[in-house]
Design an enzyme around this catalytic site. Structure first.
Site, mmCIF file in Angstrom:
data_model
loop_
_atom_site.group_PDB
_atom_site.id
_atom_site.type_symbol
_atom_site.label_atom_id
_atom_site.label_comp_id
_atom_site.label_asym_id
_atom_site.label_seq_id
_atom_site.Cartn_x
_atom_site.Cartn_y
_atom_site.Cartn_z
ATOM 1 N N HIS A 268 0.785 -1.129 0.245
ATOM 2 C CA HIS A 268 -0.042 0.042 0.128
ATOM 3 C C HIS A 268 1.049 1.410 -0.046
ATOM 4 C CE1 HIS A 268 -3.839 2.232 0.992
ATOM 5 N NE2 HIS A 268 -2.638 3.089 1.616
ATOM 6 N N GLU A 269 1.794 1.281 0.793
ATOM 7 C CA GLU A 269 2.799 2.566 1.001
ATOM 8 C C GLU A 269 3.497 2.773 -0.383
ATOM 9 O OE1 GLU A 269 1.963 4.606 3.209
ATOM 10 O OE2 GLU A 269 0.714 3.460 4.435
ATOM 11 N N HIS A 272 1.872 4.680 -2.772
ATOM 12 C CA HIS A 272 2.243 6.157 -2.601
ATOM 13 C C HIS A 272 3.685 6.628 -3.031
ATOM 14 C CE1 HIS A 272 -1.415 7.106 -0.306
ATOM 15 N NE2 HIS A 272 -1.225 6.113 0.811
ATOM 16 N N GLU A 298 -4.314 8.265 -2.584
ATOM 17 C CA GLU A 298 -5.108 6.806 -2.504
ATOM 18 C C GLU A 298 -5.154 5.922 -3.303
ATOM 19 O OE1 GLU A 298 -5.000 5.504 0.733
ATOM 20 O OE2 GLU A 298 -3.861 7.125 1.345
#
Length: 502
Positions: A268-269, A272, A298
């Site tokens: 997930h990170e 980003h 997001e």
């Protein structure tokens, strides 16, 4: 451009502002990852001073003159876009005085520091006065912004995270999504129960050494395109991605009891981080060269976690790497379906960051509804626990009334004053699904590519359609340009239906 042109003056200003942002970012990362508890008071003071300096420079009287002059200069298309976006940012910044910004930063940092100390014990009573201070300054900020921008107070806060977001547009989408999920989740849970009755969930085989989990995470990050010459992975209480495009700092958290949660957090990170690393570097000192708001940010993190890292194709490629890094016993006797049963598990739970993609939007909608009430004054900070519990019971049939740690104290956002941010998470999920639909249309081989660990095509598509576009366009136009249609929640609903019911 001549050295005396207004555009050149603004370019120099933006470079100085970027330097302060870089320092602020690294101090923030250090506070979350490395700083001893005793450093908190001086760090709060330092961050307040830097925030005041930044605000004074960005809102100095001559800046408005430079903007007006630059708008009259002969500019190319990118320069015009840069001035337009800087004008929007400048208008938002001049809503607040430097004294107010200093006061607010101090309140936020002290509240967040206290939250980090008290969250493990769920000590709401001790935390409440700091939280009341943050809410008071958030209400003051919202009104100051609303008066200048001609928006409602909560819309004025959402504008800071996602330019163009309005309750009038978001609330109906979320209301329809709530109805869909209330029907979908029981069906998906029933289907899951049938499958698990025929093929029980295989227990994980801990312990998973943290160093081995980190090694696995680094392999996955590199495979999907993260550049370790310009970024690194650390540990913090709450996973995040910070830093600047040329120096991305990511964190996760580990438990030896299982490895999937941490790995998904890393992926997930990484989403980003990929967005930040692939912004147009020649423009990152201008607002136009930054990411287009938090919903788009997001969408990129959720794309990597949900569309890529929870897909069957990804796990066909990943399983040998898991066994290599964690040990052959890690998935001993498992096949692809055993892994997917864990990766696609739906459970009603208390923790937003651990929630599956089907129940997650309900966690966000709960916060979206409560923070509107916090800002309009219809909900007092002291009454948040009861209001939170009521909505948890309604949406997920769970209670948090005696569990502040896993209730209203679980997220860093409110303690740090980030009110108006939460809608971005679920809007991001909708955008991610829509981007995936467009990619499958444009790159028919994308699933086969993932099966073989090839992520270059996926990244090239997003680099062209999203990352390099930065903040040239408002979010609705960016989505339209990337996918060929306006934001459409049906792609997310179809994604869930396809993955969990078909």
């Amino acid at each position: 451009m001549s050295a005396n042109s207004a555009f050149t003056k603004l370019d120099g200003l933006n470079r100085r502002l970027e330097a302060i942002e870089h320092a602020q970012s690294m101090l923030g990362v250090d506070e979350a990852v490395m700083m001893p508890v005793g450093g908190g008071e001086k760090r709060a003071e330092t961050m307040g001073v830097l925030a005041g300096m930044y605000h004074e420079m960005a809102t100095a009287p001559e800046v408005a003159d430079w903007l007006g002059d630059a708008e009259a200069e002969p500019l190319d298309e990118m320069q015009k876009l840069a001035i337009r976006e800087f004008r929007r940012v400048h208008t938002n910044m001049t809503c607040l005085s430097a004294d107010f910004v200093r006061k607010q930063v101090n309140a936020r940092i002290r509240s967040e520091q206290l939250w980090r100390e008290l969250r493990p014990s769920g000590d709401w009573k001790t935390f409440l006065p700091a939280f009341e201070g943050v809410v008071a300054t958030a209400r003051e900020e919202a009104q100051l912004r609303a008066d200048v921008l001609g928006l409602s107070p909560y819309d004025a806060l959402m504008e800071q995270f996602d330019p163009g977001n309005r309750v009038a547009d978001v609330a109906p989408v979320f209301a329809d999504l709530k109805l869909f999920l209330k029907d979908f989740i029981p069906k998906a849970l029933a289907r899951q129960e049938e499958k698990l009755a025929a093929r029980p969930l295989k227990p994980l085989n801990p312990p998973y050494a943290i160093e081995k989990q980190k090694a696995l995470g680094l392999v996955m990050m590199e495979a999907v395109g993260f550049d370790f010459d310009h970024g690194r992975l650390d540990v913090s209480h709450h996973p995040f991605c910070g830093g600047v495009p040329t120096d991305i700092r990511m964190t996760t958290r580990y438990t030896e009891g299982e490895f999937i949660t941490s790995l998904m957090g890393i992926m997930h990170e990484t989403g980003h981080g990929l967005y930040e690393q692939n912004l147009p570097h020649e423009w990152t000192h201008w607002p136009v060269g930054r990411a287009r708001g938090m919903a788009m940010h997001e969408s990129q993190s959720l794309f990597v976690e949900k569309q890529i890292a929870r897909s069957p194709e990804f796990w066909e490629w990943a399983m040998p790497h898991v066994r290599e890094k964690l040990g052959a016993e890690a998935l001993e006797g498992w096949d692809l379906e055993d892994v997917l049963a864990h990766v696609h598990l739906i459970e009603r739970g208390l923790i937003r960051v651990d929630a599956d993609e089907a129940t997650y939007p309900l966690h966000v909608i709960l916060r979206f509804e409560l923070e509107q009430q916090l800002i309009d004054g219809s909900l007092a900070p002291r009454d948040v626990p009861e209001a939170w519990d009521a909505k948890m019971r309604e949406y997920l049939d769970l209670s948090t009334i005696d569990n502040m740690r896993d209730g209203p104290m679980q997220d860093v956002h409110w303690p740090s004053g980030a009110i108006g941010y939460f809608p971005s998470y679920t809007l991001g999920a909708l955008i991610a699904s829509q981007l995936w639909s467009a990619i499958e249309r444009d790159l028919p081989s994308v699933r086969e590519d993932m099966r073989n660990g090839r992520f270059v095509g996926l990244n090239e598509w997003r680099r062209e359609k999203v990352w390099q576009q930065a903040s040239k366009y408002a979010m609705p136009e960016l989505i339209q340009r990337a996918t060929g249609e306006k934001l459409n929640a049906k792609h997310f609903e179809e994604h869930l239906t396809q993955r969990y019911l078909r």
